[in-house]
Design a protein around this motif. Structure first.
Motif, PDB file in Angstrom:
ATOM      1  N   GLU A  93      10.518  57.951-106.968  1.00  0.00           N
ATOM      2  CA  GLU A  93      11.476  57.332-105.876  1.00  0.00           C
ATOM      3  C   GLU A  93      12.444  56.483-106.342  1.00  0.00           C
ATOM      4  O   GLU A  93      13.489  55.933-105.719  1.00  0.00           O
ATOM      5  CB  GLU A  93      10.287  56.459-105.014  1.00  0.00           C
ATOM      6  N   VAL A  94      12.698  56.320-107.730  1.00  0.00           N
ATOM      7  CA  VAL A  94      13.664  55.542-108.330  1.00  0.00           C
ATOM      8  C   VAL A  94      15.086  56.337-108.351  1.00  0.00           C
ATOM      9  O   VAL A  94      15.293  57.403-108.239  1.00  0.00           O
ATOM     10  CB  VAL A  94      13.299  55.228-109.852  1.00  0.00           C
ATOM     11  N   LEU A 138      17.070  46.848-111.967  1.00  0.00           N
ATOM     12  CA  LEU A 138      15.612  46.248-111.673  1.00  0.00           C
ATOM     13  C   LEU A 138      14.860  46.820-113.002  1.00  0.00           C
ATOM     14  O   LEU A 138      14.089  46.489-113.639  1.00  0.00           O
ATOM     15  CB  LEU A 138      15.293  46.655-110.558  1.00  0.00           C
ATOM     16  N   LEU A 139      14.930  48.274-113.252  1.00  0.00           N
ATOM     17  CA  LEU A 139      14.461  48.908-114.291  1.00  0.00           C
ATOM     18  C   LEU A 139      14.637  48.401-115.788  1.00  0.00           C
ATOM     19  O   LEU A 139      13.711  48.024-116.678  1.00  0.00           O
ATOM     20  CB  LEU A 139      14.436  50.425-114.323  1.00  0.00           C
ATOM     21  N   GLY A 140      16.039  48.073-115.906  1.00  0.00           N
ATOM     22  CA  GLY A 140      16.360  47.249-117.286  1.00  0.00           C
ATOM     23  C   GLY A 140      15.652  45.879-117.268  1.00  0.00           C
ATOM     24  O   GLY A 140      15.299  45.502-118.232  1.00  0.00           O
ATOM     25  N   ARG A 141      15.708  45.148-116.063  1.00  0.00           N
ATOM     26  CA  ARG A 141      14.803  43.799-116.057  1.00  0.00           C
ATOM     27  C   ARG A 141      13.482  43.903-116.529  1.00  0.00           C
ATOM     28  O   ARG A 141      13.129  43.055-117.276  1.00  0.00           O
ATOM     29  CB  ARG A 141      15.107  43.194-114.939  1.00  0.00           C
ATOM     30  N   LEU A 170       0.879  44.245-116.812  1.00  0.00           N
ATOM     31  CA  LEU A 170       1.476  45.102-115.707  1.00  0.00           C
ATOM     32  C   LEU A 170       2.827  44.423-115.626  1.00  0.00           C
ATOM     33  O   LEU A 170       2.656  43.198-115.207  1.00  0.00           O
ATOM     34  CB  LEU A 170       0.769  45.474-114.536  1.00  0.00           C
ATOM     35  N   VAL A 171       3.893  44.999-115.407  1.00  0.00           N
ATOM     36  CA  VAL A 171       5.104  44.448-115.209  1.00  0.00           C
ATOM     37  C   VAL A 171       5.626  45.347-113.730  1.00  0.00           C
ATOM     38  O   VAL A 171       5.614  46.644-113.787  1.00  0.00           O
ATOM     39  CB  VAL A 171       6.403  44.594-116.159  1.00  0.00           C
ATOM     40  N   ILE A 172       5.870  44.727-112.514  1.00  0.00           N
ATOM     41  CA  ILE A 172       5.962  45.385-111.258  1.00  0.00           C
ATOM     42  C   ILE A 172       7.261  44.787-110.690  1.00  0.00           C
ATOM     43  O   ILE A 172       7.401  43.590-110.739  1.00  0.00           O
ATOM     44  CB  ILE A 172       4.826  45.290-110.241  1.00  0.00           C
ATOM     45  N   PRO A 173       7.912  45.619-109.987  1.00  0.00           N
ATOM     46  CA  PRO A 173       8.931  45.009-109.133  1.00  0.00           C
ATOM     47  C   PRO A 173       8.555  44.294-107.685  1.00  0.00           C
ATOM     48  O   PRO A 173       7.426  44.693-107.447  1.00  0.00           O
ATOM     49  CB  PRO A 173       9.853  46.369-108.749  1.00  0.00           C
ATOM     50  N   LYS A 174       9.168  43.312-107.358  1.00  0.00           N
ATOM     51  CA  LYS A 174       8.451  42.613-106.163  1.00  0.00           C
ATOM     52  C   LYS A 174       8.848  43.466-104.996  1.00  0.00           C
ATOM     53  O   LYS A 174       8.051  43.272-103.841  1.00  0.00           O
ATOM     54  CB  LYS A 174       9.177  41.381-106.056  1.00  0.00           C
ATOM     55  N   THR A 175       9.765  44.276-104.759  1.00  0.00           N
ATOM     56  CA  THR A 175       9.883  45.326-103.734  1.00  0.00           C
ATOM     57  C   THR A 175       8.912  46.650-103.988  1.00  0.00           C
ATOM     58  O   THR A 175       8.870  47.015-104.930  1.00  0.00           O
ATOM     59  CB  THR A 175      11.383  45.672-103.592  1.00  0.00           C
ATOM     60  N   ASP A 220       9.911  36.163-111.463  1.00  0.00           N
ATOM     61  CA  ASP A 220      11.285  35.938-111.209  1.00  0.00           C
ATOM     62  C   ASP A 220      11.596  36.382-109.860  1.00  0.00           C
ATOM     63  O   ASP A 220      10.659  36.616-109.060  1.00  0.00           O
ATOM     64  CB  ASP A 220      12.446  36.091-112.258  1.00  0.00           C
ATOM     65  N   ASP A 221      12.729  36.314-109.401  1.00  0.00           N
ATOM     66  CA  ASP A 221      13.009  36.984-107.847  1.00  0.00           C
ATOM     67  C   ASP A 221      12.829  38.193-107.762  1.00  0.00           C
ATOM     68  O   ASP A 221      12.709  38.787-106.571  1.00  0.00           O
ATOM     69  CB  ASP A 221      14.713  36.595-107.643  1.00  0.00           C
ATOM     70  N   HIS A 222      12.813  39.160-108.816  1.00  0.00           N
ATOM     71  CA  HIS A 222      12.860  40.493-108.627  1.00  0.00           C
ATOM     72  C   HIS A 222      11.398  41.133-109.308  1.00  0.00           C
ATOM     73  O   HIS A 222      11.229  42.261-108.919  1.00  0.00           O
ATOM     74  CB  HIS A 222      13.989  41.034-109.377  1.00  0.00           C
ATOM     75  N   ILE A 223      10.916  40.406-110.412  1.00  0.00           N
ATOM     76  CA  ILE A 223       9.726  41.258-110.813  1.00  0.00           C
ATOM     77  C   ILE A 223       8.560  40.065-110.921  1.00  0.00           C
ATOM     78  O   ILE A 223       8.658  38.858-110.988  1.00  0.00           O
ATOM     79  CB  ILE A 223      10.097  41.790-112.234  1.00  0.00           C
ATOM     80  N   LEU A 224       7.236  40.786-111.288  1.00  0.00           N
ATOM     81  CA  LEU A 224       6.179  40.090-111.456  1.00  0.00           C
ATOM     82  C   LEU A 224       5.389  40.642-112.604  1.00  0.00           C
ATOM     83  O   LEU A 224       5.531  41.896-112.605  1.00  0.00           O
ATOM     84  CB  LEU A 224       5.414  39.917-110.174  1.00  0.00           C
ATOM     85  N   ALA A 225       4.971  39.930-113.776  1.00  0.00           N
ATOM     86  CA  ALA A 225       4.061  40.423-114.836  1.00  0.00           C
ATOM     87  C   ALA A 225       2.925  39.661-114.921  1.00  0.00           C
ATOM     88  O   ALA A 225       2.771  38.505-114.728  1.00  0.00           O
ATOM     89  CB  ALA A 225       4.815  40.157-116.265  1.00  0.00           C
ATOM     90  N   PHE A 226       1.804  40.464-115.033  1.00  0.00           N
ATOM     91  CA  PHE A 226       0.497  39.833-114.853  1.00  0.00           C
ATOM     92  C   PHE A 226      -0.485  40.675-115.761  1.00  0.00           C
ATOM     93  O   PHE A 226      -0.187  41.655-116.066  1.00  0.00           O
ATOM     94  CB  PHE A 226      -0.057  39.587-113.497  1.00  0.00           C
TER      95      PHE A 226
END
Length: 115
Positions: free
Chosen positions: A55-56, A63-66, A43-48, A25-31
């Motif tokens: 660092e959070v 974002l973490l909730g998503r 793995l679920v990662i933030p796109k940023t 989606d616009d904020h995360i990627l899972a692969f």
């Protein structure tokens, strides 16, 4: 979005390195993890680019909730029906290998018992 040109996960987000995606989606990627520890290991990662949980800040709460909220649906879609495990390694001492925040989600028989 903030990106690190030397980060393998940022390169996956940019489409420079292929990945077997299960969600985007616009904020995360899972692969799928290329070195799985269980029958289903994504793995679920933030796109940023965020280096690690160290660092959070409060600004990352949504974002973490998503990242967490999408995983039950993904695991169901991938056939995991008897539970799964979330793991976030943080920093070198926390066994983080890629310095881009990522959530491991593992399912299937005994996902924590590699081998």
């Amino acid at each position: 979005m903030n990106a690190d040109p030397n980060c393998i996960f940022c390169k996956i987000v940019a489409g420079q390195i292929p990945a077997k995606k299960v969600h985007e989606d616009d904020h995360i990627l899972a692969f799928h993890d290329i070195q799985p520890w269980s029958p289903v290991h994504i793995l679920v990662i933030p796109k940023t680019h965020i280096v690690s949980m160290a660092e959070v800040g409060d600004e990352h709460a949504e974002l973490l909730g998503r990242m967490m909220a999408v995983t039950p649906r993904l695991m169901r879609e991938l056939g995991v029906t008897n539970g799964f495990r979330h793991v976030i390694n943080t920093g070198r001492d926390g066994m983080q290998e890629v310095m881009h925040l990522h959530l491991h989600v593992m399912g299937g028989p005994r996902p924590w018992n590699k081998g």
